[in-house]
Scaffold this motif. Sequence first.
Motif, PDB file in Angstrom:
ATOM      1  N   VAL A  60       0.857  -1.193   0.000  1.00 50.21           N
ATOM      2  CA  VAL A  60       0.000   0.000   0.000  1.00 50.21           C
ATOM      3  C   VAL A  60       0.888   1.237   0.000  1.00 50.21           C
ATOM      4  O   VAL A  60       1.770   1.384   0.847  1.00 50.21           O
ATOM      5  CB  VAL A  60      -0.948   0.004   1.217  1.00 50.21           C
ATOM      6  CG1 VAL A  60      -1.736   1.311   1.272  1.00 50.21           C
ATOM      7  CG2 VAL A  60      -1.895  -1.187   1.163  1.00 50.21           C
ATOM      8  N   LYS A  61       0.666   2.086  -0.974  1.00 50.70           N
ATOM      9  CA  LYS A  61       1.430   3.333  -1.059  1.00 50.70           C
ATOM     10  C   LYS A  61       0.621   4.420  -0.368  1.00 50.70           C
ATOM     11  O   LYS A  61      -0.453   4.806  -0.812  1.00 50.70           O
ATOM     12  CB  LYS A  61       1.701   3.707  -2.519  1.00 50.70           C
ATOM     13  CG  LYS A  61       2.679   4.856  -2.656  1.00 50.70           C
ATOM     14  CD  LYS A  61       3.105   5.046  -4.093  1.00 50.70           C
ATOM     15  CE  LYS A  61       4.186   6.115  -4.193  1.00 50.70           C
ATOM     16  NZ  LYS A  61       4.631   6.283  -5.596  1.00 50.70           N
ATOM     17  N   ASP A  62       1.153   4.890   0.766  1.00 47.66           N
ATOM     18  CA  ASP A  62       0.475   5.909   1.553  1.00 47.66           C
ATOM     19  C   ASP A  62       1.517   6.842   2.162  1.00 47.66           C
ATOM     20  O   ASP A  62       2.687   6.810   1.769  1.00 47.66           O
ATOM     21  CB  ASP A  62      -0.403   5.266   2.626  1.00 47.66           C
ATOM     22  CG  ASP A  62       0.382   4.371   3.585  1.00 47.66           C
ATOM     23  OD1 ASP A  62       1.629   4.445   3.611  1.00 47.66           O
ATOM     24  OD2 ASP A  62      -0.258   3.603   4.324  1.00 47.66           O
ATOM     25  N   ASP A  63       1.119   7.658   3.113  1.00 52.41           N
ATOM     26  CA  ASP A  63       2.041   8.617   3.729  1.00 52.41           C
ATOM     27  C   ASP A  63       3.225   7.938   4.419  1.00 52.41           C
ATOM     28  O   ASP A  63       4.312   8.495   4.487  1.00 52.41           O
ATOM     29  CB  ASP A  63       1.302   9.493   4.753  1.00 52.41           C
ATOM     30  CG  ASP A  63       0.290  10.420   4.106  1.00 52.41           C
ATOM     31  OD1 ASP A  63       0.396  10.657   2.884  1.00 52.41           O
ATOM     32  OD2 ASP A  63      -0.617  10.899   4.812  1.00 52.41           O
ATOM     33  N   ILE A  64       3.025   6.736   4.929  1.00 53.20           N
ATOM     34  CA  ILE A  64       4.089   6.025   5.631  1.00 53.20           C
ATOM     35  C   ILE A  64       5.082   5.401   4.649  1.00 53.20           C
ATOM     36  O   ILE A  64       6.291   5.459   4.851  1.00 53.20           O
ATOM     37  CB  ILE A  64       3.504   4.937   6.553  1.00 53.20           C
ATOM     38  CG1 ILE A  64       2.646   5.588   7.633  1.00 53.20           C
ATOM     39  CG2 ILE A  64       4.591   4.069   7.171  1.00 53.20           C
ATOM     40  CD1 ILE A  64       1.812   4.607   8.438  1.00 53.20           C
ATOM     41  N   VAL A  69       9.859   3.172   0.590  1.00 55.22           N
ATOM     42  CA  VAL A  69       9.886   1.928  -0.183  1.00 55.22           C
ATOM     43  C   VAL A  69      10.480   2.223  -1.554  1.00 55.22           C
ATOM     44  O   VAL A  69      10.220   3.265  -2.151  1.00 55.22           O
ATOM     45  CB  VAL A  69       8.455   1.350  -0.337  1.00 55.22           C
ATOM     46  CG1 VAL A  69       8.434   0.161  -1.286  1.00 55.22           C
ATOM     47  CG2 VAL A  69       7.890   0.964   1.025  1.00 55.22           C
ATOM     48  N   TRP A  70      11.288   1.296  -2.014  1.00 54.18           N
ATOM     49  CA  TRP A  70      11.844   1.409  -3.363  1.00 54.18           C
ATOM     50  C   TRP A  70      10.752   0.949  -4.325  1.00 54.18           C
ATOM     51  O   TRP A  70      10.430  -0.234  -4.414  1.00 54.18           O
ATOM     52  CB  TRP A  70      13.092   0.542  -3.486  1.00 54.18           C
ATOM     53  CG  TRP A  70      13.692   0.514  -4.844  1.00 54.18           C
ATOM     54  CD1 TRP A  70      13.958   1.592  -5.655  1.00 54.18           C
ATOM     55  CD2 TRP A  70      14.121  -0.631  -5.569  1.00 54.18           C
ATOM     56  NE1 TRP A  70      14.522   1.182  -6.827  1.00 54.18           N
ATOM     57  CE2 TRP A  70      14.633  -0.192  -6.805  1.00 54.18           C
ATOM     58  CE3 TRP A  70      14.128  -1.990  -5.298  1.00 54.18           C
ATOM     59  CZ2 TRP A  70      15.145  -1.057  -7.761  1.00 54.18           C
ATOM     60  CZ3 TRP A  70      14.628  -2.848  -6.243  1.00 54.18           C
ATOM     61  CH2 TRP A  70      15.136  -2.378  -7.464  1.00 54.18           C
ATOM     62  N   TRP A  71      10.143   1.895  -5.016  1.00 55.36           N
ATOM     63  CA  TRP A  71       9.012   1.600  -5.899  1.00 55.36           C
ATOM     64  C   TRP A  71       9.516   1.198  -7.268  1.00 55.36           C
ATOM     65  O   TRP A  71       9.794   2.009  -8.121  1.00 55.36           O
ATOM     66  CB  TRP A  71       8.062   2.796  -5.995  1.00 55.36           C
ATOM     67  CG  TRP A  71       7.467   3.137  -4.678  1.00 55.36           C
ATOM     68  CD1 TRP A  71       7.764   4.207  -3.905  1.00 55.36           C
ATOM     69  CD2 TRP A  71       6.504   2.376  -3.951  1.00 55.36           C
ATOM     70  NE1 TRP A  71       7.050   4.169  -2.735  1.00 55.36           N
ATOM     71  CE2 TRP A  71       6.253   3.053  -2.737  1.00 55.36           C
ATOM     72  CE3 TRP A  71       5.828   1.186  -4.200  1.00 55.36           C
ATOM     73  CZ2 TRP A  71       5.365   2.583  -1.789  1.00 55.36           C
ATOM     74  CZ3 TRP A  71       4.935   0.723  -3.248  1.00 55.36           C
ATOM     75  CH2 TRP A  71       4.705   1.418  -2.062  1.00 55.36           C
ATOM     76  N   ASP A  72       9.624  -0.096  -7.463  1.00 57.89           N
ATOM     77  CA  ASP A  72      10.002  -0.669  -8.749  1.00 57.89           C
ATOM     78  C   ASP A  72       8.815  -1.520  -9.169  1.00 57.89           C
ATOM     79  O   ASP A  72       8.459  -2.473  -8.489  1.00 57.89           O
ATOM     80  CB  ASP A  72      11.254  -1.538  -8.593  1.00 57.89           C
ATOM     81  CG  ASP A  72      11.664  -2.218  -9.886  1.00 57.89           C
ATOM     82  OD1 ASP A  72      10.776  -2.681 -10.625  1.00 57.89           O
ATOM     83  OD2 ASP A  72      12.863  -2.296 -10.145  1.00 57.89           O
ATOM     84  N   ARG A  73       8.207  -1.199 -10.258  1.00 59.84           N
ATOM     85  CA  ARG A  73       6.960  -1.877 -10.657  1.00 59.84           C
ATOM     86  C   ARG A  73       7.132  -3.367 -10.921  1.00 59.84           C
ATOM     87  O   ARG A  73       6.159  -4.082 -11.103  1.00 59.84           O
ATOM     88  CB  ARG A  73       6.332  -1.174 -11.844  1.00 59.84           C
ATOM     89  CG  ARG A  73       5.844   0.209 -11.463  1.00 59.84           C
ATOM     90  CD  ARG A  73       4.793   0.699 -12.440  1.00 59.84           C
ATOM     91  NE  ARG A  73       4.312   2.004 -12.040  1.00 59.84           N
ATOM     92  CZ  ARG A  73       3.226   2.202 -11.315  1.00 59.84           C
ATOM     93  NH1 ARG A  73       2.521   1.184 -10.911  1.00 59.84           N
ATOM     94  NH2 ARG A  73       2.850   3.413 -11.002  1.00 59.84           N
ATOM     95  N   ASN A  74       8.363  -3.872 -10.925  1.00 57.48           N
ATOM     96  CA  ASN A  74       8.580  -5.307 -11.077  1.00 57.48           C
ATOM     97  C   ASN A  74       8.838  -6.000  -9.738  1.00 57.48           C
ATOM     98  O   ASN A  74       8.860  -7.223  -9.685  1.00 57.48           O
ATOM     99  CB  ASN A  74       9.762  -5.575 -12.011  1.00 57.48           C
ATOM    100  CG  ASN A  74       9.441  -5.179 -13.433  1.00 57.48           C
ATOM    101  OD1 ASN A  74       8.371  -5.502 -13.947  1.00 57.48           O
ATOM    102  ND2 ASN A  74      10.345  -4.470 -14.067  1.00 57.48           N
TER     103      ASN A  74
END
Length: 122
Positions: A60-64, A69-74
């Motif tokens: 879950v992408k939120d304020d925390i 988090v390293w957001w890599d779509r894979n």
Amino acid sequence: MSIELASYGIKNSKINYQLSPEELTEKMVELGQGEITSSGAVNMLTGEFTGRSPKDRFIVKDDITAENVWWDRNINIPFDSDKFDALYDKVVEHLSNREIYVRDAFACADDSYKTKIRAITE
């Protein structure tokens, strides 16, 4: 010992709590989910799908988490909180009125980092 799961929204379920390895093995065989091999090892019958898909890790992408988090779509796929809430409600509905298994445990042996974990499954 019995527990209540109403705080999660799960209602009217038969709860198997903290079963021993022997009790879990007995249930597995009774339900036809696995077998005991000639050596005494447990052989789980997983069917066609035997592992986790490498592209099924959603966070879950939120304020925390947005900046932590390293957001890599894979690898770490962002998941909208509204979609999470809808999925949670669906899972709670599925687990209600069923026989379920609950295990309370800890992750990490170091007390400084130890985290409580409750696993709930069907």
